[in-house]
Design a protein around this motif. Sequence first.
Motif, PDB file in Angstrom:
ATOM      1  N   ASP A   1      28.338  44.773  42.066  1.00  0.00           N
ATOM      2  CA  ASP A   1      28.935  43.799  41.155  1.00  0.00           C
ATOM      3  C   ASP A   1      30.286  44.270  40.632  1.00  0.00           C
ATOM      4  OD1 ASP A   1      26.723  42.255  41.544  1.00  0.00           O
ATOM      5  OD2 ASP A   1      25.873  42.551  39.541  1.00  0.00           O
ATOM      6  N   THR A   2      30.537  45.568  40.710  1.00  0.00           N
ATOM      7  CA  THR A   2      31.823  46.114  40.268  1.00  0.00           C
ATOM      8  C   THR A   2      32.885  46.068  41.366  1.00  0.00           C
ATOM      9  OG1 THR A   2      30.994  48.318  40.845  1.00  0.00           O
ATOM     10  CG2 THR A   2      30.829  47.636  38.528  1.00  0.00           C
ATOM     11  N   GLY A   3      32.513  45.559  42.551  1.00  0.00           N
ATOM     12  CA  GLY A   3      33.457  45.470  43.661  1.00  0.00           C
ATOM     13  C   GLY A   3      34.329  44.238  43.582  1.00  0.00           C
ATOM     14  N   THR A   4      35.432  44.266  44.302  1.00  0.00           N
ATOM     15  CA  THR A   4      36.344  43.124  44.360  1.00  0.00           C
ATOM     16  C   THR A   4      35.634  41.901  44.916  1.00  0.00           C
ATOM     17  OG1 THR A   4      38.265  44.557  44.713  1.00  0.00           O
ATOM     18  CG2 THR A   4      38.487  42.255  45.375  1.00  0.00           C
ATOM     19  N   ALA A   5      35.747  40.782  44.218  1.00  0.00           N
ATOM     20  CA  ALA A   5      35.188  39.519  44.706  1.00  0.00           C
ATOM     21  C   ALA A   5      36.154  38.897  45.706  1.00  0.00           C
ATOM     22  CB  ALA A   5      34.957  38.567  43.537  1.00  0.00           C
ATOM     23  N   ARG A   6      35.620  38.468  46.850  1.00  0.00           N
ATOM     24  CA  ARG A   6      36.426  37.781  47.862  1.00  0.00           C
ATOM     25  C   ARG A   6      35.847  36.390  48.050  1.00  0.00           C
ATOM     26  NH1 ARG A   6      36.617  43.077  48.793  1.00  0.00           N
ATOM     27  NH2 ARG A   6      38.569  44.010  49.512  1.00  0.00           N
ATOM     28  N   LEU A   7      36.610  35.418  47.616  1.00  0.00           N
ATOM     29  CA  LEU A   7      36.097  34.057  47.502  1.00  0.00           C
ATOM     30  C   LEU A   7      36.485  33.203  48.703  1.00  0.00           C
ATOM     31  CD1 LEU A   7      37.244  34.858  44.277  1.00  0.00           C
ATOM     32  CD2 LEU A   7      35.504  33.092  44.002  1.00  0.00           C
ATOM     33  N   GLU A   8      35.542  32.365  49.119  1.00  0.00           N
ATOM     34  CA  GLU A   8      35.804  31.395  50.175  1.00  0.00           C
ATOM     35  C   GLU A   8      35.556  29.996  49.616  1.00  0.00           C
ATOM     36  OE1 GLU A   8      35.007  33.041  54.408  1.00  0.00           O
ATOM     37  OE2 GLU A   8      33.336  33.775  53.207  1.00  0.00           O
ATOM     38  N   GLY A   9      34.341  29.478  49.803  1.00  0.00           N
ATOM     39  CA  GLY A   9      34.050  28.126  49.341  1.00  0.00           C
ATOM     40  C   GLY A   9      34.124  27.949  47.838  1.00  0.00           C
ATOM     41  N   ASP A  10      33.933  29.062  47.095  1.00  0.00           N
ATOM     42  CA  ASP A  10      33.970  28.981  45.626  1.00  0.00           C
ATOM     43  C   ASP A  10      35.379  29.111  45.058  1.00  0.00           C
ATOM     44  OD1 ASP A  10      31.150  28.802  45.196  1.00  0.00           O
ATOM     45  OD2 ASP A  10      30.984  30.927  45.661  1.00  0.00           O
ATOM     46  N   LEU A  11      36.363  29.327  45.926  1.00  0.00           N
ATOM     47  CA  LEU A  11      37.707  29.651  45.430  1.00  0.00           C
ATOM     48  C   LEU A  11      38.278  28.549  44.554  1.00  0.00           C
ATOM     49  CD1 LEU A  11      40.250  31.409  45.344  1.00  0.00           C
ATOM     50  CD2 LEU A  11      40.959  30.336  47.500  1.00  0.00           C
ATOM     51  N   GLU A  12      38.290  27.337  45.042  1.00  0.00           N
ATOM     52  CA  GLU A  12      38.911  26.256  44.268  1.00  0.00           C
ATOM     53  C   GLU A  12      38.150  25.989  42.979  1.00  0.00           C
ATOM     54  OE1 GLU A  12      41.850  25.014  44.809  1.00  0.00           O
ATOM     55  OE2 GLU A  12      42.030  26.276  46.599  1.00  0.00           O
ATOM     56  N   ASP A  13      36.823  26.146  43.012  1.00  0.00           N
ATOM     57  CA  ASP A  13      36.039  25.983  41.785  1.00  0.00           C
ATOM     58  C   ASP A  13      36.459  27.015  40.746  1.00  0.00           C
ATOM     59  OD1 ASP A  13      34.587  23.886  42.847  1.00  0.00           O
ATOM     60  OD2 ASP A  13      32.959  25.172  43.557  1.00  0.00           O
ATOM     61  N   LEU A  14      36.649  28.266  41.193  1.00  0.00           N
ATOM     62  CA  LEU A  14      37.070  29.301  40.256  1.00  0.00           C
ATOM     63  C   LEU A  14      38.446  28.996  39.696  1.00  0.00           C
ATOM     64  CD1 LEU A  14      36.655  32.082  38.913  1.00  0.00           C
ATOM     65  CD2 LEU A  14      37.805  33.080  40.900  1.00  0.00           C
ATOM     66  N   LEU A  15      39.380  28.602  40.543  1.00  0.00           N
ATOM     67  CA  LEU A  15      40.745  28.349  40.075  1.00  0.00           C
ATOM     68  C   LEU A  15      40.786  27.218  39.054  1.00  0.00           C
ATOM     69  CD1 LEU A  15      42.783  28.733  43.398  1.00  0.00           C
ATOM     70  CD2 LEU A  15      42.406  30.426  41.585  1.00  0.00           C
ATOM     71  N   LYS A  16      39.892  26.250  39.180  1.00  0.00           N
ATOM     72  CA  LYS A  16      39.841  25.155  38.211  1.00  0.00           C
ATOM     73  C   LYS A  16      39.311  25.624  36.863  1.00  0.00           C
ATOM     74  CE  LYS A  16      39.145  21.527  41.685  1.00  0.00           C
ATOM     75  NZ  LYS A  16      38.155  20.594  42.285  1.00  0.00           N
ATOM     76  N   LEU A  17      38.439  26.640  36.870  1.00  0.00           N
ATOM     77  CA  LEU A  17      37.808  27.103  35.636  1.00  0.00           C
ATOM     78  C   LEU A  17      38.570  28.220  34.946  1.00  0.00           C
ATOM     79  CD1 LEU A  17      34.110  27.142  36.886  1.00  0.00           C
ATOM     80  CD2 LEU A  17      35.095  25.546  35.236  1.00  0.00           C
ATOM     81  N   LEU A  18      39.377  28.959  35.700  1.00  0.00           N
ATOM     82  CA  LEU A  18      40.100  30.083  35.115  1.00  0.00           C
ATOM     83  C   LEU A  18      41.065  29.609  34.033  1.00  0.00           C
ATOM     84  CD1 LEU A  18      41.199  32.474  38.017  1.00  0.00           C
ATOM     85  CD2 LEU A  18      39.543  32.952  36.217  1.00  0.00           C
ATOM     86  N   PRO A  19      41.086  30.271  32.874  1.00  0.00           N
ATOM     87  CA  PRO A  19      42.073  29.939  31.849  1.00  0.00           C
ATOM     88  C   PRO A  19      43.390  30.669  32.083  1.00  0.00           C
ATOM     89  CG  PRO A  19      40.569  31.585  31.007  1.00  0.00           C
ATOM     90  CD  PRO A  19      40.111  31.272  32.407  1.00  0.00           C
ATOM     91  N   PHE A  20      43.592  31.155  33.286  1.00  0.00           N
ATOM     92  CA  PHE A  20      44.776  31.917  33.659  1.00  0.00           C
ATOM     93  C   PHE A  20      45.484  31.209  34.806  1.00  0.00           C
ATOM     94  CE2 PHE A  20      41.290  35.076  32.777  1.00  0.00           C
ATOM     95  CZ  PHE A  20      41.642  35.310  31.452  1.00  0.00           C
ATOM     96  N   GLN A  21      46.513  31.851  35.325  1.00  0.00           N
ATOM     97  CA  GLN A  21      47.253  31.335  36.468  1.00  0.00           C
ATOM     98  C   GLN A  21      47.280  32.393  37.556  1.00  0.00           C
ATOM     99  OE1 GLN A  21      50.435  30.912  33.757  1.00  0.00           O
ATOM    100  NE2 GLN A  21      51.707  32.509  34.690  1.00  0.00           N
ATOM    101  N   LEU A  22      47.627  31.991  38.751  1.00  0.00           N
ATOM    102  CA  LEU A  22      47.887  32.949  39.808  1.00  0.00           C
ATOM    103  C   LEU A  22      49.297  33.495  39.633  1.00  0.00           C
ATOM    104  CD1 LEU A  22      46.489  31.001  42.890  1.00  0.00           C
ATOM    105  CD2 LEU A  22      45.470  33.032  41.826  1.00  0.00           C
TER     106      LEU A  22
END
Length: 250
Positions: free
Chosen positions: A103-124
């Motif tokens: 769980d402490t490893g880097t997350a590498r997102l595929e299908g969940d990527l856009e869902d995460l970007l919509k929820l993040l209160p940050f920017q890329l």
Amino acid sequence: MWTEEIVTGRPAWRHIPSGVVFREVPGGTFRMGLSEAELDAVRAIERSGGVEDTIEPFLASARNAQPVREVRVEPFLLARHPLTVAQVRHWLPEYEDDYAEADTGTARLEGDLEDLLKLLPFQLPSEAQWEYAARAGTTTLTFRGDGKPDEDQLLDDFGDEARTAAGENAFGLAALGSANELCADVWAPGFDGAPSDALPRTGDGPRTVRGGAADLYPWQGCDEWLLLSATRYEHANFTAVRPAAPLPPQ
């Protein structure tokens, strides 16, 4: 929302709801792109016998990181390392990762990527911000110099605080280049017409990705030295996310 603290001897900002630690990246001007001096350094590595295959693919792709130009970057916050599996689960509680071993490893997102970007209160970060942060005031192949990067420089898990701290650059940022990290910019070959104020290029199409050495380990040749500060390519599949944010109000 934010709290200031000291993390491994350096000032940091912690996002209270998620616990993600950010470093303040100071503003400045830098030369963005793959310089002729850096290309000469790669050729020197080849001459010394440090290339397993051929540098021709690397040289051919160099035009995607040129022409070198001066870019002005305003101060901003950048996450100390890419979001981990545990951190992604703050926003996506059901998130599962096929690549991380912990769980402490880097997350590498595929299908969940856009869902995460919509929820993040940050920017890329824009890719200018990313490269500026990766270089941390240096003009060499990596922030460690012009030598060939090796697997000892890869950092893919952040459960060991001492190892994470040892991997930080002068801005207190760890693992820039180890994972393929998504930027805000829409992909465009080369820097012709790119902004000089570090804003992302906008439009339709895939985003730009920086880094990714750990995802190609063991490296097969010089064209896969993705730890290099200037390496860039088009997003095609899974990716890590290292969020950026404006400086908190004082």
